[in-house]
Motif scaffolding. Sequence first.
Motif, short mmCIF file in Angstrom:
data_model
loop_
_atom_site.label_atom_id
_atom_site.label_comp_id
_atom_site.label_asym_id
_atom_site.label_seq_id
_atom_site.Cartn_x
_atom_site.Cartn_y
_atom_site.Cartn_z
N LEU A 90 -15.16 -11.57 -2.88
CA LEU A 90 -14.22 -11.65 -4.18
C LEU A 90 -14.61 -11.15 -5.26
O LEU A 90 -13.62 -10.89 -5.87
N ALA A 91 -15.53 -12.11 -5.46
CA ALA A 91 -15.80 -12.52 -6.73
C ALA A 91 -15.88 -10.86 -7.33
O ALA A 91 -15.70 -11.08 -8.49
N LEU A 92 -16.77 -9.93 -6.09
CA LEU A 92 -16.96 -8.41 -6.91
C LEU A 92 -15.04 -7.82 -7.77
O LEU A 92 -15.75 -7.11 -8.72
N THR A 122 -3.70 -23.94 4.68
CA THR A 122 -2.96 -23.66 5.23
C THR A 122 -3.53 -21.86 5.08
O THR A 122 -3.44 -20.85 3.99
N PRO A 123 -3.49 -21.19 6.02
CA PRO A 123 -3.66 -19.57 6.59
C PRO A 123 -3.16 -18.68 4.86
O PRO A 123 -1.64 -18.67 5.10
N ARG A 124 -3.84 -17.92 4.26
CA ARG A 124 -3.33 -17.38 3.64
C ARG A 124 -2.28 -15.64 4.13
O ARG A 124 -3.55 -15.86 5.00
N ARG A 183 -7.96 -13.00 2.35
CA ARG A 183 -6.73 -12.44 2.19
C ARG A 183 -5.26 -12.56 1.76
O ARG A 183 -4.88 -13.47 2.38
N ALA A 184 -4.28 -11.28 1.43
CA ALA A 184 -3.41 -11.47 0.91
C ALA A 184 -2.41 -10.34 1.40
O ALA A 184 -2.98 -9.32 0.71
N GLU A 185 -1.33 -10.50 1.54
CA GLU A 185 -0.31 -9.34 1.75
C GLU A 185 0.44 -9.44 0.48
O GLU A 185 1.25 -10.04 0.58
N THR A 186 0.06 -8.39 -0.22
CA THR A 186 1.53 -7.75 -1.62
C THR A 186 2.35 -6.76 -1.55
O THR A 186 1.80 -6.21 -0.36
N ARG A 187 2.92 -6.72 -2.18
CA ARG A 187 3.95 -5.42 -1.99
C ARG A 187 3.22 -4.60 -2.28
O ARG A 187 4.13 -2.96 -1.56
N HIS A 188 2.37 -4.15 -2.36
CA HIS A 188 0.85 -2.82 -2.61
C HIS A 188 0.22 -3.30 -1.30
O HIS A 188 0.49 -2.03 -0.64
N GLY A 189 0.19 -3.61 -0.57
CA GLY A 189 -0.90 -3.62 0.54
C GLY A 189 -1.81 -4.75 0.56
O GLY A 189 -1.20 -5.87 -0.05
N ILE A 220 -5.52 -12.94 -6.55
CA ILE A 220 -7.62 -13.74 -6.10
C ILE A 220 -7.75 -15.12 -6.56
O ILE A 220 -7.92 -15.75 -5.80
N ASP A 221 -6.78 -15.82 -7.42
CA ASP A 221 -7.09 -16.85 -7.78
C ASP A 221 -6.14 -17.82 -6.79
O ASP A 221 -6.83 -19.21 -6.82
N GLN A 222 -5.37 -17.20 -6.53
CA GLN A 222 -4.63 -18.31 -5.37
C GLN A 222 -5.32 -18.08 -4.30
O GLN A 222 -5.61 -19.36 -3.84
N LEU A 223 -5.85 -17.29 -3.93
CA LEU A 223 -7.32 -17.50 -3.17
C LEU A 223 -7.94 -18.01 -3.04
O LEU A 223 -8.94 -18.90 -1.97
N LEU A 224 -8.56 -18.58 -4.70
CA LEU A 224 -9.39 -19.15 -4.79
C LEU A 224 -9.13 -20.53 -4.88
O LEU A 224 -9.87 -21.27 -4.88
N ARG A 225 -7.92 -20.98 -4.58
CA ARG A 225 -7.50 -22.89 -4.73
C ARG A 225 -7.72 -23.05 -3.82
O ARG A 225 -7.57 -23.18 -2.27
N PRO A 226 -8.13 -24.87 -3.87
CA PRO A 226 -8.98 -25.05 -2.69
C PRO A 226 -7.40 -25.41 -1.52
O PRO A 226 -8.02 -25.81 -0.54
#
Length: 169
Positions: free
Chosen positions: A106-108, A164-166, A90-96, A153-159
């Motif tokens: 996530l790949a889908l 640290t929880p995103r 999960r990642a909080e963006t400026r949009h939601g 999405i690329d950040q979520l896929l980084r090892p």
Amino acid sequence: MHSERFFDDRRNLVDFADDILVQCPRCGRTAHVTPAPEHAGRPGRERFAHRLVCGHCGLVRTQPGRGDHLITGAGSTATDPYFELPLYLRAETRHGWLWAYNFEHLALIRRYVQASLREHAPWDDGGIRHTAVARLPKWIKSAKHRTEILREIDQLLRPDCFRTPRGTR
């Protein structure tokens, strides 16, 4: 580089719910929520029981079945539907919130976002409005946010994101 074409294969959130990655409530690392095997095939709500297992700290919990409800749209809160724990992807963006149950989900989302041509079955074809991509929020579907979403999405896929929880900014 953007992929040219995406065709909705009509999977919905239930298709990704066999292994949901969550943040362990004890150690904060990746834990798995899966159907409880000892309840499989039982009648009624018991067949929807789920188990939380953390391979890092050894936490194991079982949630009795509350029915077969799942989050109905990707714009919902970034928690799992059984234990209501924060999803790990999960990642909080400026949009939601941008979230996924697991890497396959996530790949889908990634394939959908990066495609310049997005196709689906006709809207009058039963069930098309309930697919995982049909229920994505409009800001994720918008081409103008493509670069930002793919970056998240690329950040979520980084090892290192698994140390640290995103989304706890």
